[in-house]
Design a protein around this motif. Structure first.
Motif, short mmCIF file in Angstrom:
data_model
loop_
_atom_site.label_atom_id
_atom_site.label_comp_id
_atom_site.label_asym_id
_atom_site.label_seq_id
_atom_site.Cartn_x
_atom_site.Cartn_y
_atom_site.Cartn_z
N VAL A 168 1.21 -0.88 -0.26
CA VAL A 168 -0.40 0.05 0.36
C VAL A 168 0.89 1.45 -0.16
CG1 VAL A 168 0.01 0.12 2.55
CG2 VAL A 168 -1.86 1.90 1.25
N LEU A 169 0.38 2.37 -1.42
CA LEU A 169 1.36 2.91 -0.55
C LEU A 169 0.63 4.25 0.02
CD1 LEU A 169 2.04 3.82 -4.36
CD2 LEU A 169 3.37 2.70 -2.56
N ILE A 170 1.71 5.23 0.94
CA ILE A 170 0.41 5.79 2.00
C ILE A 170 1.24 7.43 1.91
CG2 ILE A 170 -0.36 7.16 4.25
CD1 ILE A 170 0.14 3.77 5.31
N ASP A 171 0.73 8.13 1.05
CA ASP A 171 1.01 10.18 1.41
C ASP A 171 1.90 9.94 2.52
OD1 ASP A 171 1.04 11.92 1.11
OD2 ASP A 171 -0.64 13.01 0.17
N ILE A 172 3.30 10.53 2.51
CA ILE A 172 3.81 10.74 2.92
C ILE A 172 3.26 11.53 3.92
CG2 ILE A 172 5.54 11.99 1.86
CD1 ILE A 172 7.80 10.61 3.03
N GLU A 173 2.84 12.58 3.90
CA GLU A 173 2.76 13.67 4.45
C GLU A 173 2.05 13.89 5.43
OE1 GLU A 173 2.64 17.75 2.76
OE2 GLU A 173 2.65 16.55 0.23
N LEU A 174 1.06 12.69 5.87
CA LEU A 174 -0.03 12.33 6.77
C LEU A 174 0.89 11.80 7.94
CD1 LEU A 174 -2.62 10.95 7.59
CD2 LEU A 174 -1.65 8.62 6.75
N PHE A 175 2.00 11.79 7.09
CA PHE A 175 2.57 11.43 9.10
C PHE A 175 3.16 12.87 9.49
CE2 PHE A 175 3.18 7.68 5.86
CZ PHE A 175 2.78 6.81 7.42
N PHE A 176 3.34 13.59 8.88
CA PHE A 176 3.67 14.45 9.11
C PHE A 176 2.83 16.17 10.46
CE2 PHE A 176 6.95 14.36 6.12
CZ PHE A 176 7.23 13.56 6.90
N ASP A 177 1.23 14.98 10.26
CA ASP A 177 0.65 16.72 10.24
C ASP A 177 0.48 16.44 11.91
OD1 ASP A 177 -1.29 16.76 8.12
OD2 ASP A 177 -2.93 14.11 8.43
N PRO A 178 1.32 15.66 12.88
CA PRO A 178 1.21 15.52 13.82
C PRO A 178 2.03 17.07 14.58
CG PRO A 178 1.62 13.79 14.09
CD PRO A 178 1.32 14.28 12.98
N ILE A 179 2.99 17.59 14.00
CA ILE A 179 3.54 18.32 14.06
C ILE A 179 3.34 20.07 13.01
CG2 ILE A 179 5.70 17.51 14.93
CD1 ILE A 179 6.81 17.70 11.59
N ARG A 180 2.61 20.03 12.21
CA ARG A 180 2.09 20.89 11.11
C ARG A 180 1.70 22.57 11.31
NH1 ARG A 180 2.56 19.60 5.89
NH2 ARG A 180 1.70 17.40 6.47
N ASP A 181 1.39 22.22 13.00
CA ASP A 181 0.35 23.46 13.35
C ASP A 181 1.11 23.41 14.18
OD1 ASP A 181 -1.22 23.12 11.23
OD2 ASP A 181 -2.40 22.36 12.02
N VAL A 182 2.39 22.81 14.71
CA VAL A 182 3.33 23.17 15.79
C VAL A 182 3.49 25.31 15.52
CG1 VAL A 182 5.46 23.05 17.42
CG2 VAL A 182 4.05 21.25 16.34
N GLN A 183 3.36 25.69 16.71
CA GLN A 183 3.81 27.24 16.58
C GLN A 183 5.22 27.23 17.27
OE1 GLN A 183 2.71 29.47 14.38
NE2 GLN A 183 0.80 27.97 13.99
N MET A 184 6.51 27.73 16.84
CA MET A 184 8.23 27.73 17.58
C MET A 184 7.92 29.61 17.77
SD MET A 184 9.95 24.85 15.87
CE MET A 184 10.90 25.53 16.98
N GLY A 185 7.01 30.52 17.25
CA GLY A 185 7.75 31.90 17.31
C GLY A 185 8.97 32.18 17.13
N GLY A 186 8.73 33.55 16.19
CA GLY A 186 10.06 34.70 15.87
C GLY A 186 9.95 33.78 13.94
N THR A 187 12.02 33.25 14.99
CA THR A 187 12.83 32.30 13.07
C THR A 187 13.13 31.16 13.49
OG1 THR A 187 14.84 33.68 14.20
CG2 THR A 187 13.73 34.52 13.33
N SER A 188 11.98 30.38 14.44
CA SER A 188 12.14 29.17 14.72
C SER A 188 11.27 28.63 14.21
CB SER A 188 11.55 29.24 16.04
OG SER A 188 12.72 29.57 17.45
#
Length: 271
Positions: free
Chosen positions: A112-132
């Motif tokens: 089965v081929l699974i879209d690789i972007e699925l695995f990054f959903d948990p960190i997609r909306d991580v807000q680090m602030g500034g230039t981070s």
């Protein structure tokens, strides 16, 4: 295999693999929300017996995912290096596993081929602030995840700069000429220690970065801020590592194994 690749979709030999009961059952899975892009099933000899899309080869025995999943006849669950799926125009991770009968004998292999972007959903909306920023790179220095960038579209930095970070004893280092940053950055990293990836030699690293000019804004606070930042960067990287493969990996693969087990027993109506 050559005639299989060149034949049109309405060729009887092709329709045998694209219009049988197993294939028709697959179409229900392609549209589900877990980003499945393609499904393929072979018999125990590696011949394709069903596929949700046209395949380039009739036999799959020369593929590393097939050999790892067949595992000399004993069967094993395996993941392969990311590949580009032309039909969906997306980068995918191939997951493969054995199909066993009631006697636990391997009678086929599924991939089965699974879209690789699925695995990054948990960190997609991580807000680090500034230039981070937060990124995930593979061992070739390509960006698998970076805000606003498609997978494999860009390298993070010079290879030597990445190795300077990955080989540092502290887990962090100063880096130059990093994508998305105009000056030097302070970066910390953590490796995704998923057994399936590591046993296949697939190395993914979570890297957190911040511009040094932002850190140096108050020279009097330099030592304190640098120490705090290093801790925060590494904590963020470890947090991302722990969550990427938790729900998104365990649940879908367990469901797929159960589903392919039902298919091997002839249950093609299971939803």
């Amino acid at each position: 295999s050559k005639s299989f690749l060149k034949s049109p979709r309405d060729n009887p030999m092709i329709r045998e693999h694209l219009a049988n009961e197993v294939t028709l059952s697959m179409y229900n899975k392609i549209d589900d929300p877990c980003s499945i892009k393609d499904l393929l099933v072979t018999d125990k000899f590696g011949q394709t017996i069903a596929s949700s899309n046209s395949t380039k080869e009739l036999y799959q025995t020369n593929k590393d995912w097939w050999q790892a999943a067949f595992n000399k006849g004993s069967g094993n669950f395996a993941v392969g290096e990311a590949i580009f799926d032309e039909k969906s125009s997306s980068w995918c991770l191939p997951f493969a596993g054995p199909i066993k009968n009631k006697n636990e004998e391997v009678v086929g292999i599924y991939r089965v081929l699974i879209d690789i972007e699925l695995f990054f959903d948990p960190i997609r909306d991580v807000q680090m602030g500034g230039t981070s920023t937060l990124a995930i790179v593979d061992k070739r220095n390509y960006l698998l995840f970076y805000p606003g960038i498609k997978p494999f579209a860009q390298k993070l930095c010079d290879y030597e700069e990445l190795q300077k970070l990955l080989n540092s004893k502290t887990g962090y280092a100063m880096m130059n000429r990093v994508f998305g940053h105009t000056g030097p950055v302070l970066a910390g990293f953590s490796r995704i220690k998923n057994p399936l990836l590591l046993e296949r030699g697939i190395e993914w690293d979570v890297i957190a970065m911040k511009d040094t000019k932002e850190i140096y804004g108050g020279l009097g606070k330099f030592v304190v801020e640098t120490s705090i930042l290093c801790i925060v960067l590494i904590m963020l990287a470890v947090f991302a590592t722990a969550h990427i493969f938790k729900e998104l990996y365990v649940r879908p693969t367990a469901e797929l194994e159960k589903w392919m087990k039902r298919i091997s027993l002839g249950d093609l109506d299971h939803k």
